[in-house]
Design a protein around this motif. Sequence first.
Motif, PDB file in Angstrom:
ATOM      1  N   MET A 144     -44.399 -24.610 -18.114  1.00  0.00           N
ATOM      2  CA  MET A 144     -45.261 -25.507 -18.884  1.00  0.00           C
ATOM      3  C   MET A 144     -44.584 -26.028 -20.150  1.00  0.00           C
ATOM      4  SD  MET A 144     -48.324 -25.875 -17.399  1.00  0.00           S
ATOM      5  CE  MET A 144     -47.305 -26.198 -15.953  1.00  0.00           C
ATOM      6  N   GLY A 145     -43.431 -25.533 -20.458  1.00  0.00           N
ATOM      7  CA  GLY A 145     -42.741 -25.931 -21.680  1.00  0.00           C
ATOM      8  C   GLY A 145     -41.452 -26.666 -21.446  1.00  0.00           C
ATOM      9  N   ARG A 149     -40.857 -30.659 -19.988  1.00  0.00           N
ATOM     10  CA  ARG A 149     -40.635 -31.609 -21.076  1.00  0.00           C
ATOM     11  C   ARG A 149     -39.965 -32.895 -20.577  1.00  0.00           C
ATOM     12  NH1 ARG A 149     -38.157 -28.379 -24.133  1.00  0.00           N
ATOM     13  NH2 ARG A 149     -40.074 -27.567 -25.074  1.00  0.00           N
ATOM     14  N   ALA A 150     -38.942 -32.810 -19.788  1.00  0.00           N
ATOM     15  CA  ALA A 150     -38.230 -33.998 -19.288  1.00  0.00           C
ATOM     16  C   ALA A 150     -39.092 -34.818 -18.324  1.00  0.00           C
ATOM     17  CB  ALA A 150     -36.917 -33.573 -18.628  1.00  0.00           C
ATOM     18  N   PRO A 151     -39.777 -34.216 -17.324  1.00  0.00           N
ATOM     19  CA  PRO A 151     -40.650 -35.034 -16.456  1.00  0.00           C
ATOM     20  C   PRO A 151     -41.775 -35.727 -17.221  1.00  0.00           C
ATOM     21  CG  PRO A 151     -40.203 -32.931 -15.426  1.00  0.00           C
ATOM     22  CD  PRO A 151     -39.664 -32.846 -16.828  1.00  0.00           C
ATOM     23  N   LEU A 152     -42.327 -35.059 -18.219  1.00  0.00           N
ATOM     24  CA  LEU A 152     -43.382 -35.697 -19.006  1.00  0.00           C
ATOM     25  C   LEU A 152     -42.838 -36.898 -19.780  1.00  0.00           C
ATOM     26  CD1 LEU A 152     -45.384 -32.640 -20.407  1.00  0.00           C
ATOM     27  CD2 LEU A 152     -46.167 -34.327 -18.735  1.00  0.00           C
ATOM     28  N   ALA A 153     -41.615 -36.784 -20.278  1.00  0.00           N
ATOM     29  CA  ALA A 153     -41.019 -37.919 -20.990  1.00  0.00           C
ATOM     30  C   ALA A 153     -40.787 -39.100 -20.044  1.00  0.00           C
ATOM     31  CB  ALA A 153     -39.716 -37.499 -21.637  1.00  0.00           C
ATOM     32  N   ARG A 154     -40.292 -38.831 -18.803  1.00  0.00           N
ATOM     33  CA  ARG A 154     -40.089 -39.916 -17.845  1.00  0.00           C
ATOM     34  C   ARG A 154     -41.413 -40.522 -17.413  1.00  0.00           C
ATOM     35  NH1 ARG A 154     -36.271 -36.185 -15.690  1.00  0.00           N
ATOM     36  NH2 ARG A 154     -37.744 -35.666 -14.016  1.00  0.00           N
ATOM     37  N   PRO A 348     -40.590 -38.806  -7.864  1.00  0.00           N
ATOM     38  CA  PRO A 348     -39.866 -37.561  -8.193  1.00  0.00           C
ATOM     39  C   PRO A 348     -40.377 -36.889  -9.464  1.00  0.00           C
ATOM     40  CG  PRO A 348     -38.336 -39.272  -7.552  1.00  0.00           C
ATOM     41  CD  PRO A 348     -39.675 -39.934  -7.686  1.00  0.00           C
ATOM     42  N   THR A 349     -40.789 -37.707 -10.439  1.00  0.00           N
ATOM     43  CA  THR A 349     -41.308 -37.122 -11.678  1.00  0.00           C
ATOM     44  C   THR A 349     -42.609 -36.382 -11.430  1.00  0.00           C
ATOM     45  OG1 THR A 349     -40.259 -38.875 -12.969  1.00  0.00           O
ATOM     46  CG2 THR A 349     -42.050 -37.648 -14.018  1.00  0.00           C
ATOM     47  N   LEU A 350     -43.513 -37.007 -10.671  1.00  0.00           N
ATOM     48  CA  LEU A 350     -44.781 -36.343 -10.348  1.00  0.00           C
ATOM     49  C   LEU A 350     -44.546 -35.110  -9.467  1.00  0.00           C
ATOM     50  CD1 LEU A 350     -47.021 -39.482  -9.679  1.00  0.00           C
ATOM     51  CD2 LEU A 350     -47.116 -37.932 -11.644  1.00  0.00           C
ATOM     52  N   GLY A 351     -43.554 -35.203  -8.565  1.00  0.00           N
ATOM     53  CA  GLY A 351     -43.236 -34.041  -7.723  1.00  0.00           C
ATOM     54  C   GLY A 351     -42.724 -32.862  -8.542  1.00  0.00           C
ATOM     55  N   ALA A 352     -41.888 -33.131  -9.559  1.00  0.00           N
ATOM     56  CA  ALA A 352     -41.386 -32.050 -10.407  1.00  0.00           C
ATOM     57  C   ALA A 352     -42.513 -31.410 -11.199  1.00  0.00           C
ATOM     58  CB  ALA A 352     -40.317 -32.585 -11.344  1.00  0.00           C
TER      59      ALA A 352
END
Length: 534
Positions: A144-145, A149-154, A348-352
Motif C-alpha cells: 500500500m506504500g 506509489r509509482a502506479p498511482l502516479a502513472r 498495466p497500471t490498473l493491473g499493478a
Amino acid sequence: MGASGVSDEYTPPRLSRLLHSVPHVNTTLHRVNDTFAPNSAVYRESLGIIASIPGVWLILTLVILLIYLMTRCCDRKQRPPKSITALKITLMILSVLCCGAIGVGLFGNDDLHNAMLQSIQAGNQLAALVNTVKNQSSILEETMGSRARAPLARLADSLDMPVANQTALGTLLRALSTLRNNASVAVSAADNLRRPLAALNLDAFMKKLWVWEAARWAGGMAGWCCGGAVCVALLAAAARRSRRALLLLCVGAIFALIACWLGAAVLVSLAVAAGDACQEPARALAHYANHNLPADMVHYYLSCKVSRENVLTAELRTAQRAVVAVRQALAVLARGAPQLFNDPALQPTLGALNAGTGEAERALVSLSGALECRMARAYFVTGARAFCDSGLQALSLQLLAAVAAGFLFTAIVLVDSHAWIYINTKRSGTGEEQAPFLSSGASSAGSRTLPRPAPFPNGKPPSYSAAVQLMDLDRDRARSRMSGSATLGRGASGGGGSAAAALSGSHTLGRPPHNSKYATLSKQCKTLESNDFY
C-alpha cells in the motif's frame, strides 16, 4: 500453526499450590505478600530466607563432622575385626542408598529438561506468531506504500488528460483520491501493527533459553554423576578395605554433601518462586517478562479475557477498512478509466494496483489469524502446563533427591571416617593396611624386613644352657671312646704303637681338655641358626 485439540483452560497444579502455601517471611519473621514479584526486594528477601534453611543445616552438619573427626583421629584403640566388618557392611548399604537417591536426581534432571523443551517449543510457536505479524504488516505497508506509489502516479497522469465527459472524470478523480487516502491509512495501520513488535525478538530469546537449558541439563547430569561416582568408589573401597581409598573418598563425600545442600538451597528457592508464578502465569509474564510491550496487551493475548479492544486489533480493523475502500475505488477506476481514456499504459497500471491490493488482502487474512488471542492463548497454556506441571514436579523431585543425598553423604562421612581410622593392619599381598595408625615408618619397615622364624619341633626355642649341656654330653662320650681304645692297646701284643696313634688322633680331634669346653661350644654355636635365638 493451528491449535486444534488444545484446551485454553489453565488451572494451577496441586504441587504449585502446595509450594505457594510455604510461608513467606522477612528478616523479622513477619509474613509478607506471596504474590510472584521478582522486582520486589521484600519478595526476594523472603525467597532468600527460605533458601537459607538448607544453608544453616549445612553449617551445623560441618561443625558436627569437624568435632567428630577431631575426636576420632585421636582414638588409637584397637577394634576387633567384627566391628570393622560391621562398619564395612553399613558403609556399603549407605552407598547403595545414596546411589538410589542420586538416580532419582538424575531422573528429575532429565524430566525437567524434557518439560523445558516443551515450554521452549511452545515459546517458538508464539515467536512464529509474532514473526507472522511483523512480516505480514511489512507486506501490507509495502504493497500500500512504496509499491503502489509509482502506479498511482502513472494513473494520475492518465486521468489528467482532457476529456469531454467531466462528470465521469470527476467520478474517477474522486475514486483516485479515495484510493490514495485509504492506501495511506493502510500504511499507517500497518506501521502501527509492526512498530510495537519491532523490539520483541522472541527467536533470539528462545535460542538463549535453549542454550541455558542445555548448560543447566549438562551441569546437573555432571554433578549427579560425580556424586554417583563417589558412591560407587565407596562400594569398591569398602569391599577391599583399602584405608587410603576410604580416606580419600571421605574427603570426596564431604564435598558431595556440601554440593547437595547448596543445590538444595538453590532448588528450594526456585521451586517456591515457580509455584508462586504458576498461580497466575499470564500475569507474571505480562508484568515481569523482559519485553517492551504494554502489560495490558500481553495479558490480553495470554489470558484472552476481552475487557476492552486491544490496540493491535483496532489497528487491524482500521487496515481492513482501508483496504476494502481501496478495492472499491480501484473497481470504479477499472470500469470507467478504460472507457474514458485511450491510454495503452492504463491497463498495466490498473493491473499493478489490483495485484498489490490482492496481496494486501492476503496479508490481512494472515494478520487476522495471527492476532487472534485464542491461538496465542493455546500456545501459552501448552508451555505453562509443561513447566508448571511436569517441570515443577521434576524440580521438586531433584530437591528431595538433593536433601536425601545430603543426609546420606553425612552418614557416609561418619561411617567412612570411623572405618578408615580403625583399619590398622596390612596383610601381605592383600593391599590392606596393617601398621598401627600414626606409627613410625622405620619400625614398621623394620618389622616387614625381618623374616619370620620357622616353627620348632617341640614348640619351644632352644636356650643357651641347654646347648651347653648338650655339648658337655658329647664331650663325655668322646672321652669314653678314647679310654676304651687305650685299654685295648695295652692288652694286645704289638698294638702299642697303634694305640698311641689312636690316642694321639683322639686328642687331636677332641682338642686338649683345658680348651675343649669353649672350643666345642664355639664350634657348636656356629651350627645354630640365627632364628633359634628369637
